[in-house]
Design a protein around this motif. Structure first.
Motif, mmCIF file in Angstrom:
data_model
loop_
_atom_site.group_PDB
_atom_site.id
_atom_site.type_symbol
_atom_site.label_atom_id
_atom_site.label_comp_id
_atom_site.label_asym_id
_atom_site.label_seq_id
_atom_site.Cartn_x
_atom_site.Cartn_y
_atom_site.Cartn_z
ATOM 1 N N SER A 178 4.806 0.877 0.081
ATOM 2 C CA SER A 178 3.939 -0.305 0.022
ATOM 3 C C SER A 178 2.828 -0.123 -1.005
ATOM 4 O O SER A 178 2.508 -1.045 -1.767
ATOM 5 C CB SER A 178 3.341 -0.590 1.409
ATOM 6 O OG SER A 178 4.347 -0.924 2.337
ATOM 7 N N VAL A 179 2.235 1.067 -1.033
ATOM 8 C CA VAL A 179 1.160 1.335 -2.006
ATOM 9 C C VAL A 179 1.705 1.260 -3.432
ATOM 10 O O VAL A 179 1.102 0.629 -4.316
ATOM 11 C CB VAL A 179 0.532 2.723 -1.745
ATOM 12 C CG1 VAL A 179 -0.442 3.088 -2.867
ATOM 13 C CG2 VAL A 179 -0.179 2.740 -0.402
ATOM 14 N N VAL A 180 2.864 1.869 -3.659
ATOM 15 C CA VAL A 180 3.478 1.836 -4.991
ATOM 16 C C VAL A 180 3.846 0.403 -5.373
ATOM 17 O O VAL A 180 3.668 -0.014 -6.528
ATOM 18 C CB VAL A 180 4.718 2.749 -5.036
ATOM 19 C CG1 VAL A 180 5.497 2.548 -6.332
ATOM 20 C CG2 VAL A 180 4.314 4.202 -4.876
ATOM 21 N N ALA A 181 4.362 -0.368 -4.392
ATOM 22 C CA ALA A 181 4.759 -1.750 -4.669
ATOM 23 C C ALA A 181 3.552 -2.596 -5.065
ATOM 24 O O ALA A 181 3.635 -3.430 -5.984
ATOM 25 C CB ALA A 181 5.440 -2.352 -3.444
ATOM 26 N N VAL A 182 2.431 -2.405 -4.378
ATOM 27 C CA VAL A 182 1.221 -3.178 -4.702
ATOM 28 C C VAL A 182 0.702 -2.808 -6.087
ATOM 29 O O VAL A 182 0.395 -3.684 -6.913
ATOM 30 C CB VAL A 182 0.133 -2.947 -3.636
ATOM 31 C CG1 VAL A 182 -1.199 -3.542 -4.091
ATOM 32 C CG2 VAL A 182 0.548 -3.582 -2.312
ATOM 33 N N ILE A 183 0.594 -1.494 -6.364
ATOM 34 C CA ILE A 183 0.107 -1.059 -7.678
ATOM 35 C C ILE A 183 1.059 -1.513 -8.780
ATOM 36 O O ILE A 183 0.640 -2.000 -9.840
ATOM 37 C CB ILE A 183 -0.061 0.473 -7.697
ATOM 38 C CG1 ILE A 183 -1.139 0.901 -6.706
ATOM 39 C CG2 ILE A 183 -0.412 0.949 -9.110
ATOM 40 C CD1 ILE A 183 -1.306 2.401 -6.571
ATOM 41 N N GLY A 184 2.362 -1.362 -8.530
ATOM 42 C CA GLY A 184 3.348 -1.796 -9.518
ATOM 43 C C GLY A 184 3.294 -3.290 -9.767
ATOM 44 O O GLY A 184 3.434 -3.745 -10.914
ATOM 45 N N SER A 185 3.078 -4.067 -8.709
ATOM 46 C CA SER A 185 2.983 -5.523 -8.860
ATOM 47 C C SER A 185 1.791 -5.920 -9.712
ATOM 48 O O SER A 185 1.887 -6.823 -10.556
ATOM 49 C CB SER A 185 2.886 -6.185 -7.479
ATOM 50 O OG SER A 185 4.050 -5.964 -6.717
ATOM 51 N N ILE A 186 0.677 -5.229 -9.505
ATOM 52 C CA ILE A 186 -0.517 -5.521 -10.315
ATOM 53 C C ILE A 186 -0.248 -5.196 -11.774
ATOM 54 O O ILE A 186 -0.582 -5.985 -12.683
ATOM 55 C CB ILE A 186 -1.727 -4.720 -9.793
ATOM 56 C CG1 ILE A 186 -2.115 -5.200 -8.384
ATOM 57 C CG2 ILE A 186 -2.917 -4.871 -10.745
ATOM 58 C CD1 ILE A 186 -3.200 -4.372 -7.737
ATOM 59 N N LEU A 187 0.373 -4.045 -12.042
ATOM 60 C CA LEU A 187 0.660 -3.654 -13.425
ATOM 61 C C LEU A 187 1.637 -4.621 -14.082
ATOM 62 O O LEU A 187 1.455 -5.012 -15.251
ATOM 63 C CB LEU A 187 1.238 -2.231 -13.452
ATOM 64 C CG LEU A 187 0.269 -1.106 -13.054
ATOM 65 C CD1 LEU A 187 0.998 0.234 -13.045
ATOM 66 C CD2 LEU A 187 -0.928 -1.067 -14.005
ATOM 67 N N ILE A 188 2.664 -5.033 -13.349
ATOM 68 C CA ILE A 188 3.640 -5.975 -13.905
ATOM 69 C C ILE A 188 2.974 -7.307 -14.224
ATOM 70 O O ILE A 188 3.226 -7.907 -15.278
ATOM 71 C CB ILE A 188 4.804 -6.177 -12.917
ATOM 72 C CG1 ILE A 188 5.650 -4.909 -12.833
ATOM 73 C CG2 ILE A 188 5.681 -7.354 -13.345
ATOM 74 C CD1 ILE A 188 6.723 -4.962 -11.767
ATOM 75 N N ALA A 189 2.112 -7.775 -13.318
ATOM 76 C CA ALA A 189 1.429 -9.049 -13.546
ATOM 77 C C ALA A 189 0.509 -8.978 -14.758
ATOM 78 O O ALA A 189 0.379 -9.952 -15.510
ATOM 79 C CB ALA A 189 0.641 -9.451 -12.302
ATOM 80 N N VAL A 190 -0.130 -7.810 -14.957
ATOM 81 C CA VAL A 190 -1.047 -7.656 -16.098
ATOM 82 C C VAL A 190 -0.266 -7.530 -17.401
ATOM 83 O O VAL A 190 -0.610 -8.152 -18.417
ATOM 84 C CB VAL A 190 -1.961 -6.431 -15.889
ATOM 85 C CG1 VAL A 190 -2.750 -6.135 -17.163
ATOM 86 C CG2 VAL A 190 -2.909 -6.663 -14.724
#
Length: 327
Positions: free
Chosen positions: A27-39
């Motif tokens: 979950s932590v990796v998914a949240v961080i990854g989602s933020i990076l992908i969105a940016v």
């Protein structure tokens, strides 16, 4: 004897903490990854947020996107995006295109003269083309809509967290906040990764996800609070496991029946609402996951004060945390 469908046995003893570091780490990796992908990739903003004009066309002839683009190039309209729309409900000879044109300088909506030039250019390469709808949003309005959307999601999240804080204890509200942030950010990351159109209907879907996710989380929290009174000497981890197992049947039935309706809409609802329905469908899945593997895990990490007790919590409207009976 009446037949009853049981997707989950009445009594389960699943250890939801067995792989807690793996699930919570995911979950932590998914949240961080989602933020990076969105940016990095950015969101595929719809006309609501980008400003400009969206033209929807239909034709009985197969679409040639390159021919459409070549016909519009001499008009000097700026950024033009042309995509073919696919839908299983379309007829064999129904070919639909979505043409997005950036907002023209000094114009809140496309002038009739420009629209006439576009129609003439496209009819020159496809005489069978018809113009089904035209939607225009000015740059100023689109900028205001972006901030309104952001504030609406933030306001909804804050209101839910305050409710959970008053209804239970502050530890529960932190768990609920982590679950909601997980669901919203993960959903935004999926939209950015697959470049699914992100517009006002998606914001409505995000707000719906907030409500659905917290509903499931509150059910688990409520059972947890009851079991903390019933099993005063049982370790907190075991009480949490018991609570999730006791509510598992309700969770599976609720999510399952909701998904049946959503998948039907996703397949047969048409392309107009597909982004909205996809967001809610994904939100139901990830919201159920976060209620089981995120919210309670955060509460366990923080810990609960099980020595707090009121003599008669039932006579209080907000009895949050008061029922966590002392041993």
């Amino acid at each position: 004897m009446a037949f009853r469908l049981k997707l989950v046995p009445e009594h389960t003893a699943i250890d939801f903490f067995r792989w807690q570091w793996l699930t919570f780490g995911f979950s932590v990796v998914a949240v961080i990854g989602s933020i990076l992908i969105a940016v990095v990739m950015g969101l595929n903003f719809g006309i609501d947020f980008r400003g400009g004009t969206t033209i929807r066309t239909e034709s009985t002839q197969p679409l040639e996107i390159a021919a459409y683009r070549a016909a519009l190039a001499p008009l000097d309209l700026g950024d033009v995006a042309i995509t073919e729309v696919f839908d299983p409900n379309f007829r064999a000879d129904q070919h639909v295109a979505s043409i997005r044109i950036q907002a023209q300088p000094g114009q809140d909506a496309m002038h009739p003269e420009d629209m006439a030039r576009i129609e003439a250019a496209l009819q020159g390469v496809d005489p069978a083309v018809v113009f089904v709808s035209t939607e225009s949003v000015g740059p100023k309005v689109s900028g205001e809509l972006i901030w309104t959307a952001i504030w609406s999601v933030l306001a909804g999240t804050v209101a839910i967290v305050i409710y959970v804080w008053l209804r239970f204890e502050w530890q529960y509200s932190i768990g609920a906040l982590a679950s909601l942030v997980h669901d919203v950010v993960f959903t935004i990351g999926i939209f950015a990764a697959f470049q699914i159109k992100f517009d006002l209907t998606t914001i409505a879907a995000l707000l719906t996800i907030l409500g659905y996710s917290i509903n499931d989380t509150v059910v688990v929290f409520d059972r947890l609070r009851e079991n903390l009174i019933k099993y005063k000497t049982m370790p907190l981890r075991d009480v949490m496991n018991l609570s999730v197992n006791e509510t598992l049947s309700r969770t599976v039935m609720t999510s399952g029946t909701t998904l049946i309706a959503l998948v039907s809409l996703l397949v047969f609802g048409g392309d107009v609402i597909r982004g909205f329905v996809f967001a809610i469908t994904w939100g139901v899945i990830v919201g159920t996951y976060s209620s089981v593997y995120v919210a309670k895990n955060v509460v366990l990490f923080i810990g609960l004060d099980r020595n707090k007790e009121k003599k008669d919590p039932s006579d209080k409207f907000f009895s949050g945390g008061a029922q966590d009976g002392a041993p």
